[in-house]
Design a protein around this motif. Structure first.
Motif, PDB file in Angstrom:
ATOM      1  N   TRP A 126       0.709  -1.263  -0.090  1.00  0.00           N
ATOM      2  CA  TRP A 126       0.131   0.091   0.098  1.00  0.00           C
ATOM      3  C   TRP A 126       0.922   1.259  -0.097  1.00  0.00           C
ATOM      4  O   TRP A 126       0.299   2.309  -0.079  1.00  0.00           O
ATOM      5  N   ALA A 127       2.188   1.035   0.186  1.00  0.00           N
ATOM      6  CA  ALA A 127       3.113   2.331   0.376  1.00  0.00           C
ATOM      7  C   ALA A 127       3.221   3.162  -1.163  1.00  0.00           C
ATOM      8  O   ALA A 127       2.826   4.220  -0.919  1.00  0.00           O
ATOM      9  N   ASP A 128       3.165   2.543  -2.134  1.00  0.00           N
ATOM     10  CA  ASP A 128       3.321   3.347  -3.246  1.00  0.00           C
ATOM     11  C   ASP A 128       1.952   3.920  -3.670  1.00  0.00           C
ATOM     12  O   ASP A 128       2.068   5.025  -4.033  1.00  0.00           O
ATOM     13  N   PRO A 129       0.681   3.336  -3.856  1.00  0.00           N
ATOM     14  CA  PRO A 129      -0.373   4.063  -4.047  1.00  0.00           C
ATOM     15  C   PRO A 129      -0.709   5.187  -3.200  1.00  0.00           C
ATOM     16  O   PRO A 129      -1.320   6.267  -3.742  1.00  0.00           O
ATOM     17  N   ILE A 130      -0.473   5.244  -2.014  1.00  0.00           N
ATOM     18  CA  ILE A 130      -0.821   6.265  -1.091  1.00  0.00           C
ATOM     19  C   ILE A 130      -0.038   7.599  -1.525  1.00  0.00           C
ATOM     20  O   ILE A 130      -0.281   8.727  -1.758  1.00  0.00           O
ATOM     21  N   ALA A 131       1.463   7.271  -1.667  1.00  0.00           N
ATOM     22  CA  ALA A 131       2.332   8.262  -2.009  1.00  0.00           C
ATOM     23  C   ALA A 131       2.031   9.015  -3.483  1.00  0.00           C
ATOM     24  O   ALA A 131       2.225  10.096  -3.842  1.00  0.00           O
ATOM     25  N   ALA A 132       1.642   8.140  -4.297  1.00  0.00           N
ATOM     26  CA  ALA A 132       1.274   8.477  -5.630  1.00  0.00           C
ATOM     27  C   ALA A 132       0.114   9.362  -5.657  1.00  0.00           C
ATOM     28  O   ALA A 132       0.218  10.255  -6.498  1.00  0.00           O
ATOM     29  N   VAL A 133      -0.910   9.253  -4.656  1.00  0.00           N
ATOM     30  CA  VAL A 133      -1.937  10.290  -4.708  1.00  0.00           C
ATOM     31  C   VAL A 133      -1.564  11.641  -4.378  1.00  0.00           C
ATOM     32  O   VAL A 133      -1.930  12.592  -5.093  1.00  0.00           O
ATOM     33  N   VAL A 134      -0.763  11.628  -3.543  1.00  0.00           N
ATOM     34  CA  VAL A 134       0.055  12.989  -2.984  1.00  0.00           C
ATOM     35  C   VAL A 134       0.658  13.542  -4.336  1.00  0.00           C
ATOM     36  O   VAL A 134       0.279  14.862  -4.555  1.00  0.00           O
ATOM     37  N   ILE A 135       1.565  12.730  -5.147  1.00  0.00           N
ATOM     38  CA  ILE A 135       1.973  13.274  -6.197  1.00  0.00           C
ATOM     39  C   ILE A 135       0.953  13.743  -7.429  1.00  0.00           C
ATOM     40  O   ILE A 135       1.177  14.727  -8.018  1.00  0.00           O
TER      41      ILE A 135
END
Length: 220
Positions: free
Chosen positions: A175-184
């Motif tokens: 889940w680390a990747d999708p959460i950070a991707a939303v911020v970007i």
């Protein structure tokens, strides 16, 4: 205050064309590798990264089209609008992919190719962004600076992808990747709005005073 010399402008315009050509070439290769590796590893993050590379190609192509004109300044507005739409497209791709990943709780397989690709992109994209931004500022080209920001967003995505793939492979934190991707994605939307309004570097460096303390467009 002096303007860009007659001899200097063609040189800067040629430099922009070379940088854009390198960006397009790299992103085409990057997209192909990411899409294939993503399909093999069932990684939505890698597939989304490949689609983002396609969006970056469209943005760079808009600048290439602009600077293919005898006077690139006549195509500035159209190029800016195209770049803005590419920002929105990038944000949409990243958000949809991230939400789908979170909802399905799909755990991708380890991808060595994906990790290497993300690491290489993290090294290459900031260099291309810096070169285009520097040249665009000197030329006073809003579209070149906006496209350099698009390239920088892709560098951020490379970092997110790298961290996500490594954490998934080592700790199982899918889940680390999708959460950070939303911020970007939110950052990309902001940049898209600014590009649509034309808020980018519009003042050539040659017309700035001192070290840029009088620069009001945020490009200095």
């Amino acid at each position: 205050m002096s303007s860009i010399s007659t001899d200097r402008r063609p040189l800067l315009e040629r430099r922009i064309r070379w940088i854009v050509a390198a960006t397009i070439t790299y992103n085409v290769v990057e997209a192909g590798v990411a899409l294939v590796a993503g399909r093999i590893a069932s990684s939505s993050a890698l597939i989304g990264f490949g689609l983002d590379s396609v969006v970056e190609v469209l943005s760079a192509a808009a600048v290439a089209w602009q600077f293919s004109a005898p006077d690139p300044r006549t195509r500035e507005r159209a190029a800016m609008r195209t770049i803005a739409l590419s920002f929105f497209g990038l944000a949409a791709f990243v958000t949809v992919d991230a939400v789908r990943t979170l909802l399905t709780a799909a755990e991708p397989e380890h991808s060595t190719v994906g990790i290497v690709l993300a690491a290489v992109s993290l090294a290459v994209m900031p260099v291309l962004s810096w070169a285009e931004r520097r040249t665009g500022r000197e030329l006073g080209s809003a579209s070149a600076v906006a496209d350099s920001r698009q390239t920088l967003v892709c560098a951020y995505l490379s970092a997110v992808l790298l961290v996500g793939l490594v954490l998934n492979s080592t700790l199982g934190w899918w889940w680390a990747d999708p959460i950070a991707a939303v911020v970007i994605a939110g950052f990309a939307v902001r940049e898209g709005i600014e590009a649509w309004k034309g808020e980018a570097c519009c003042t050539p460096v040659s017309q700035l005073v001192g070290d840029g303390e009088h620069c009001a467009d945020g490009c200095c």
